[in-house]
Design a protein around this motif. Structure first.
Motif, PDB file in Angstrom:
ATOM      1  N   SER A  17       0.831  -1.259   0.009  1.00  0.00           N
ATOM      2  CA  SER A  17      -0.044  -0.073  -0.199  1.00  0.00           C
ATOM      3  C   SER A  17       0.861   1.177   0.175  1.00  0.00           C
ATOM      4  CB  SER A  17      -0.948   0.081   1.390  1.00  0.00           C
ATOM      5  OG  SER A  17      -0.089  -0.076   2.317  1.00  0.00           O
ATOM      6  N   LEU A  20       8.154   1.028  -0.806  1.00  0.00           N
ATOM      7  CA  LEU A  20       8.999   0.175  -1.786  1.00  0.00           C
ATOM      8  C   LEU A  20       7.910  -1.166  -2.106  1.00  0.00           C
ATOM      9  CD1 LEU A  20      12.173  -0.476   0.577  1.00  0.00           C
ATOM     10  CD2 LEU A  20      12.014   0.412  -2.038  1.00  0.00           C
ATOM     11  N   ARG A  40      -2.677  -3.559   5.167  1.00  0.00           N
ATOM     12  CA  ARG A  40      -3.793  -3.450   6.103  1.00  0.00           C
ATOM     13  C   ARG A  40      -4.851  -2.542   5.338  1.00  0.00           C
ATOM     14  NH1 ARG A  40      -0.467  -1.668  11.129  1.00  0.00           N
ATOM     15  NH2 ARG A  40       0.389  -0.674   9.457  1.00  0.00           N
ATOM     16  N   ARG A  41      -4.345  -1.314   4.703  1.00  0.00           N
ATOM     17  CA  ARG A  41      -5.243  -0.280   4.306  1.00  0.00           C
ATOM     18  C   ARG A  41      -5.892  -0.687   2.805  1.00  0.00           C
ATOM     19  NH1 ARG A  41      -0.939   4.500   4.922  1.00  0.00           N
ATOM     20  NH2 ARG A  41       0.627   2.546   4.639  1.00  0.00           N
ATOM     21  N   ASP A  66      -3.314  -7.987   8.385  1.00  0.00           N
ATOM     22  CA  ASP A  66      -2.573  -7.540   9.455  1.00  0.00           C
ATOM     23  C   ASP A  66      -1.383  -8.401   9.685  1.00  0.00           C
ATOM     24  OD1 ASP A  66      -1.004  -6.450  11.493  1.00  0.00           O
ATOM     25  OD2 ASP A  66      -2.719  -5.645  12.652  1.00  0.00           O
ATOM     26  N   LEU A  67      -0.117  -8.521   9.011  1.00  0.00           N
ATOM     27  CA  LEU A  67       0.725  -9.226   9.363  1.00  0.00           C
ATOM     28  C   LEU A  67       1.414  -9.311  10.853  1.00  0.00           C
ATOM     29  CD1 LEU A  67       2.509  -8.683   5.988  1.00  0.00           C
ATOM     30  CD2 LEU A  67       1.367 -10.996   6.825  1.00  0.00           C
ATOM     31  N   ASN A  93       7.853  -7.856   1.893  1.00  0.00           N
ATOM     32  CA  ASN A  93       8.374  -6.334   2.291  1.00  0.00           C
ATOM     33  C   ASN A  93       7.869  -5.409   3.264  1.00  0.00           C
ATOM     34  OD1 ASN A  93       9.079  -3.416   0.915  1.00  0.00           O
ATOM     35  ND2 ASN A  93       6.982  -3.527   1.335  1.00  0.00           N
ATOM     36  N   TYR A 158      15.221  -3.467  15.509  1.00  0.00           N
ATOM     37  CA  TYR A 158      15.212  -3.306  14.099  1.00  0.00           C
ATOM     38  C   TYR A 158      16.293  -4.105  13.224  1.00  0.00           C
ATOM     39  CZ  TYR A 158      14.515  -1.376   9.467  1.00  0.00           C
ATOM     40  OH  TYR A 158      14.187  -1.237   8.112  1.00  0.00           O
ATOM     41  N   LYS A 162      16.272  -7.523  10.894  1.00  0.00           N
ATOM     42  CA  LYS A 162      16.630  -7.658   9.534  1.00  0.00           C
ATOM     43  C   LYS A 162      17.923  -8.638   9.367  1.00  0.00           C
ATOM     44  CE  LYS A 162      13.757  -4.643   7.787  1.00  0.00           C
ATOM     45  NZ  LYS A 162      12.471  -5.188   7.131  1.00  0.00           N
ATOM     46  N   THR A 191      15.989   5.232   2.135  1.00  0.00           N
ATOM     47  CA  THR A 191      15.087   5.313   0.904  1.00  0.00           C
ATOM     48  C   THR A 191      13.749   6.279   1.299  1.00  0.00           C
ATOM     49  OG1 THR A 191      15.664   3.207   0.391  1.00  0.00           O
ATOM     50  CG2 THR A 191      13.933   3.905  -0.745  1.00  0.00           C
ATOM     51  N   THR A 193      10.371   7.001   1.317  1.00  0.00           N
ATOM     52  CA  THR A 193       9.238   6.272   1.185  1.00  0.00           C
ATOM     53  C   THR A 193       8.426   6.912   2.546  1.00  0.00           C
ATOM     54  OG1 THR A 193       9.896   4.670   3.013  1.00  0.00           O
ATOM     55  CG2 THR A 193      10.076   3.994   0.565  1.00  0.00           C
TER      56      THR A 193
HETATM   57  N1  LIG Z   1      12.579   3.563   3.706  1.00  0.00           N
HETATM   58  C1  LIG Z   1      13.732   3.293   4.160  1.00  0.00           C
HETATM   59  O1  LIG Z   1      14.746   4.166   4.432  1.00  0.00           O
HETATM   60  C2  LIG Z   1      14.040   1.568   4.219  1.00  0.00           C
HETATM   61  C3  LIG Z   1      15.488   1.092   4.310  1.00  0.00           C
HETATM   62  C4  LIG Z   1      15.817  -0.083   4.691  1.00  0.00           C
HETATM   63  C5  LIG Z   1      14.683  -1.029   4.685  1.00  0.00           C
HETATM   64  N2  LIG Z   1      13.431  -0.691   4.658  1.00  0.00           N
HETATM   65  C6  LIG Z   1      12.560  -1.516   4.651  1.00  0.00           C
HETATM   66  O2  LIG Z   1      11.545  -1.481   3.660  1.00  0.00           O
HETATM   67  C7  LIG Z   1      10.355  -2.220   3.961  1.00  0.00           C
HETATM   68  C8  LIG Z   1       9.295  -1.368   3.258  1.00  0.00           C
HETATM   69  O3  LIG Z   1       9.251  -0.188   3.919  1.00  0.00           O
HETATM   70  P1  LIG Z   1       8.895   1.106   3.177  1.00  0.00           P
HETATM   71  O4  LIG Z   1      10.262   1.981   3.504  1.00  0.00           O
HETATM   72  O5  LIG Z   1       8.443   1.043   1.991  1.00  0.00           O
HETATM   73  O6  LIG Z   1       8.072   1.934   4.274  1.00  0.00           O
HETATM   74  P2  LIG Z   1       6.556   2.504   4.195  1.00  0.00           P
HETATM   75  O7  LIG Z   1       6.368   3.293   3.039  1.00  0.00           O
HETATM   76  O8  LIG Z   1       6.033   2.911   5.611  1.00  0.00           O
HETATM   77  O9  LIG Z   1       5.719   1.098   3.808  1.00  0.00           O
HETATM   78  C9  LIG Z   1       5.483   0.053   4.862  1.00  0.00           C
HETATM   79  C10 LIG Z   1       4.503  -0.882   4.231  1.00  0.00           C
HETATM   80  O10 LIG Z   1       4.410  -2.147   5.121  1.00  0.00           O
HETATM   81  C11 LIG Z   1       2.969  -2.179   5.525  1.00  0.00           C
HETATM   82  N3  LIG Z   1       2.713  -2.566   6.773  1.00  0.00           N
HETATM   83  C12 LIG Z   1       3.236  -1.920   7.866  1.00  0.00           C
HETATM   84  N4  LIG Z   1       2.793  -2.924   8.837  1.00  0.00           N
HETATM   85  C13 LIG Z   1       1.934  -3.791   8.398  1.00  0.00           C
HETATM   86  C14 LIG Z   1       1.134  -4.942   9.225  1.00  0.00           C
HETATM   87  N5  LIG Z   1       1.265  -4.952  10.391  1.00  0.00           N
HETATM   88  N6  LIG Z   1       0.543  -5.749   8.242  1.00  0.00           N
HETATM   89  C15 LIG Z   1       0.841  -5.559   7.039  1.00  0.00           C
HETATM   90  N7  LIG Z   1       1.431  -4.565   6.291  1.00  0.00           N
HETATM   91  C16 LIG Z   1       2.114  -3.779   7.040  1.00  0.00           C
HETATM   92  C17 LIG Z   1       2.336  -1.033   5.152  1.00  0.00           C
HETATM   93  O11 LIG Z   1       0.901  -0.870   4.903  1.00  0.00           O
HETATM   94  P3  LIG Z   1      -0.393  -0.796   5.660  1.00  0.00           P
HETATM   95  O12 LIG Z   1      -0.028   0.353   6.801  1.00  0.00           O
HETATM   96  O13 LIG Z   1      -1.442  -0.448   4.812  1.00  0.00           O
HETATM   97  O14 LIG Z   1      -0.717  -2.163   6.368  1.00  0.00           O
HETATM   98  C18 LIG Z   1       3.019  -0.174   4.096  1.00  0.00           C
HETATM   99  O15 LIG Z   1       2.579  -0.816   2.841  1.00  0.00           O
HETATM  100  C19 LIG Z   1      10.383  -2.429   5.271  1.00  0.00           C
HETATM  101  O16 LIG Z   1      10.394  -3.777   5.836  1.00  0.00           O
HETATM  102  C20 LIG Z   1      11.316  -1.621   5.908  1.00  0.00           C
HETATM  103  O17 LIG Z   1      11.946  -2.128   7.077  1.00  0.00           O
HETATM  104  C21 LIG Z   1      13.215   0.748   4.482  1.00  0.00           C
END
Ligand SMILES: NC(=O)c1ccc[n+]([C@@H]2O[C@H](COP(=O)([O-])OP(=O)(O)OC[C@H]3O[C@@H](n4cnc5c(N)ncnc54)[C@H](OP(=O)(O)O)[C@@H]3O)[C@@H](O)[C@H]2O)c1
Length: 266
Positions: A17, A20, A40-41, A66-67, A93, A158, A162, A191, A193
């Motif tokens: 949603s 990434l 979830r959304r 909801d994971l 992801n 965290y 990972k 990144t 996001t």
């Molecule tokens: N952004 C960075 O700098 C960065 C760097 C390294 C690694 N990462 C990793 O990249 C991955 C994606 O994160 P992002 O940066 O894209 O963040 P994001 O834009 O906040 O997206 C997070 C996604 O995870 C979903 N999510 C969160 N909790 C959830 C739950 N309980 N059940 C189901 N879905 C859930 C959210 O969807 P809903 O809220 O709709 O459920 C959303 O789609 C994560 O694993 C993060 O640790 C991010």
């Protein structure tokens, strides 16, 4: 140039949603893959599914889940079986920044964090990878982080979750690569996001140098290229690929241990 699949494929993306996950969905759709989008959304998932079906002519279904709920991975796998959705690409992801191990005192919050970050990932592998090995084709990307590559003081949650995904991906890849299934841990650095906004870290983000940050499309492109090439660990972004050997070096570990000694702390 965008690669495309020979024949029909279907990718399941968790956390589709936003950020990434939405970008993984977009790039897989551009390659001609049907999709199962999980988060979830519901509103956001529906919007993305409609947009990608219209734009790329692929079938995009959604599963609202909801994971953090231990029942979710089996429910997701059962829903896929009921609809005969064969999953060829699994993108684990979904993730959040999470609580601090020592300072956040509610253990249930810690447990649901581990459920989301580790158990849901390993259970989705458990549910979906055997069918891939039977068919002789599969791609799995477990989204880890550069935070898995070097220990830092503070938080203690965290990075370790990972690091588990990196270990899981490396071992799973060794186990199934000969059966046509590639498994990669993706390690992105910072990144753009919604991640930092959701975690209340916008002040930190705004104070950081811009050159440390990558766009989601670059990270996802590196991940798809890396898993296709059979790399068990994919560090995305030129800067982080350059830093990774330094993070992994025994000298960096020794330096960090030295810095943590009592006489070196203030
Ligand atoms: N952004 C960075 O700098 C960065 C760097 C390294 C690694 N990462 C990793 O990249 C991955 C994606 O994160 P992002 O940066 O894209 O963040 P994001 O834009 O906040 O997206 C997070 C996604 O995870 C979903 N999510 C969160 N909790 C959830 C739950 N309980 N059940 C189901 N879905 C859930 C959210 O969807 P809903 O809220 O709709 O459920 C959303 O789609 C994560 O694993 C993060 O640790 C991010």
């Amino acid at each position: 140039m965008t690669a495309s699949f020979d024949g029909k494929r279907r990718g399941l993306v968790t956390g589709a949603s936003a950020g990434l996950g939405a970008e993984f969905a977009r790039q897989l759709a551009a390659m001609g893959s049907d999709l199962v989008l999980v988060a979830r959304r519901e509103g956001r998932l529906n919007e993305l599914a409609d947009q990608l079906s219209r734009e790329y002519g692929v079938h995009a279904a959604i599963i609202v889940a909801d994971l953090e709920d231990p029942a979710a991975p089996k429910l997701i796998a059962d829903t896929c079986s009921e609809h005969n959705w064969q999953i060829d690409w699994l993108i684990n992801n979904a993730g959040i920044a999470g609580p601090d191990l020592l300072n956040d005192r509610d253990w249930s919050e810690q447990q649901t964090f581990f459920q989301l970050m580790m158990l849901s990932v390993v259970e989705l592998c458990h549910q979906l990878v055997p069918a891939m090995t039977e068919r002789g084709y599969g791609r799995v990307i477990n989204v880890a982080s550069v935070a898995a590559r070097v220990p830092r003081s503070g938080g203690c949650n965290y990075g370790p979750t990972k690091a588990y995904l990196v270990a899981l991906s490396e071992e799973l890849n060794l186990t199934v690569a000969s059966k046509g299934v590639h498994v990669s841990a993706l390690c992105p650095g910072f990144t753009h996001t919604d991640f930092h906004q959701t975690a209340g870290l916008m002040e930190m983000k705004n104070s950081m140098a811009k050159w440390l940050w990558y766009d989601a499309d670059v990270v996802v492109r590196d991940a798809i290229k890396g898993v296709e090439a059979g790399k068990p660990v994919v560090v995305s972004g030129r800067l982080y690929r350059w830093l990774d050997p330094i993070f992994q070096s025994i000298w960096t570990r020794r330096f960090l241990r030295f810095k943590a000694r009592p006489e070196n702390t203030t």
